[in-house]
Design a protein around this motif. Structure first.
Motif, PDB file in Angstrom:
ATOM      1  N   LEU A   6       0.845  -1.194   0.000  1.00  0.00           N
ATOM      2  CA  LEU A   6       0.000   0.000   0.000  1.00  0.00           C
ATOM      3  C   LEU A   6       0.879   1.242   0.000  1.00  0.00           C
ATOM      4  N   ARG A   7       0.485   2.231  -0.780  1.00  0.00           N
ATOM      5  CA  ARG A   7       1.174   3.521  -0.751  1.00  0.00           C
ATOM      6  C   ARG A   7       0.224   4.541  -0.126  1.00  0.00           C
ATOM      7  N   LEU A   8       0.615   5.075   1.025  1.00  0.00           N
ATOM      8  CA  LEU A   8      -0.212   6.026   1.763  1.00  0.00           C
ATOM      9  C   LEU A   8       0.347   7.421   1.537  1.00  0.00           C
ATOM     10  N   ALA A   9      -0.308   8.176   0.672  1.00  0.00           N
ATOM     11  CA  ALA A   9       0.137   9.515   0.315  1.00  0.00           C
ATOM     12  C   ALA A   9      -1.084  10.388   0.109  1.00  0.00           C
ATOM     13  N   ASP A 147      -4.040   9.499  -2.130  1.00  0.00           N
ATOM     14  CA  ASP A 147      -3.720   9.644  -3.543  1.00  0.00           C
ATOM     15  C   ASP A 147      -3.721   8.279  -4.220  1.00  0.00           C
ATOM     16  N   GLU A 148      -3.714   8.310  -5.536  1.00  0.00           N
ATOM     17  CA  GLU A 148      -3.463   7.109  -6.323  1.00  0.00           C
ATOM     18  C   GLU A 148      -2.017   7.131  -6.810  1.00  0.00           C
ATOM     19  N   PRO A 149      -1.392   5.983  -7.022  1.00  0.00           N
ATOM     20  CA  PRO A 149      -1.914   4.636  -6.762  1.00  0.00           C
ATOM     21  C   PRO A 149      -1.879   4.291  -5.274  1.00  0.00           C
ATOM     22  N   PHE A 150      -2.972   3.721  -4.789  1.00  0.00           N
ATOM     23  CA  PHE A 150      -3.126   3.375  -3.376  1.00  0.00           C
ATOM     24  C   PHE A 150      -2.683   1.926  -3.133  1.00  0.00           C
TER      25      PHE A 150
END
Length: 264
Positions: A6-9, A147-150
């Motif tokens: 997961l990318r948390l931004a 944000d994407e990509p999530f």
């Protein structure tokens, strides 16, 4: 065992460490286990008053801190200047007679990448839920939209190794310019691990800061939230310098990385 990434931004994140509503709503400097499990439970449609948190006990979470962000404080008021019946409600069914004042802490422009390791069937279940969530995910508070990509990758054999060797690194222009004291070919990046960090090929271990945090959820019930503690190992590990690049190419690099799964 396998995992997902997961990318948390987003513009704002807030990872509260206290379950009680206080005048100061703080934020941890990284995503808490409670917040991440709450995100998974919401995606699967598990309500706050429902049982079922045991299904997340096996998860191993590893956080890579791409950008720690900048702490912001919002002076927040609710209900000021209105008659009592139009002020904030109380749990007893009445209304507060004056404005509710809080100071809410946020992380601005932070980026974290999380490796979630579990049994294959658990990873598949979570990936399906996060791809089509029952309740939309958010970064600690409902106003903090990711944000994407999530969901970067939904099935990788060793997600922790992916964090260290393959996932593109999100850096600001200043970080990219100064390199965080990088040596030739590598960059030191902060990691938070639920187990001691791996030793290097030379048999050396990076310096580790062991911290205890009370963020393992037992219940999310609104009037009965409870947590237990866990131990984290905070350290800086060297990742390939090739994971960085000009900030203007970051989104394309992330998309290309996410599409590797589709072409596999």
């Amino acid at each position: 065992m396998s995992g997902l990434l997961l990318r948390l931004a987003g513009p704002l994140q807030s990872w509260g460490e206290r379950s009680a509503f206080t005048a100061v709503r703080d934020t941890a400097p990284f995503p808490t286990r409670s917040a991440l499990i709450g995100m998974f439970a919401a995606a699967e449609g598990i309500g706050r008053n429902q049982a079922g948190l045991d299904r997340y006990q096996e998860l191993r979470l590893t956080v890579r801190v791409d950008r720690p962000g900048v702490r912001l404080v919002d002076y927040h008021t609710v209900g000021g200047g209105f008659p009592k019946d139009r002020t904030a409600a109380t749990s007893a069914g009445s209304n507060k007679g004056a404005a509710v004042i809080t100071r809410r802490h946020y992380l601005s422009d932070a980026v974290f990448v999380v490796a979630v390791t579990a049994a294959d069937e658990t990873v598949e279940r979570l990936a399906d839920a996060l791809s089509r969530p029952h309740w939309a995910p958010y970064l600690g508070r409902r106003s903090c939209v990711p944000d994407e990509p999530f969901l970067l990758r939904r099935q990788v054999d060793d997600p922790e190794e992916e964090l260290r060797t393959r996932v593109p690194l999100s850096r600001t222009a200043t970080q990219a310019k100064h390199g965080d004291g990088q040596e030739a070919g590598t960059i030191p990046v902060e990691f938070l691990l639920e187990q001691p960090p791996p030793t290097s090929r030379e048999g050396e271990s990076a310096p580790v800061d062991v911290i205890d945090i009370n963020d393992v959820p037992v219940s999310f019930a609104p009037h009965g939230r409870s947590h237990t503690g866990r131990r984290l190992h905070r350290t800086r590990l060297s990742v390939p310098r090739s994971l960085t690049g000009p900030p203007q190419t970051l989104m394309q690099r992330l998309i290309d990385y996410a599409h590797l799964e589709e072409s596999a």
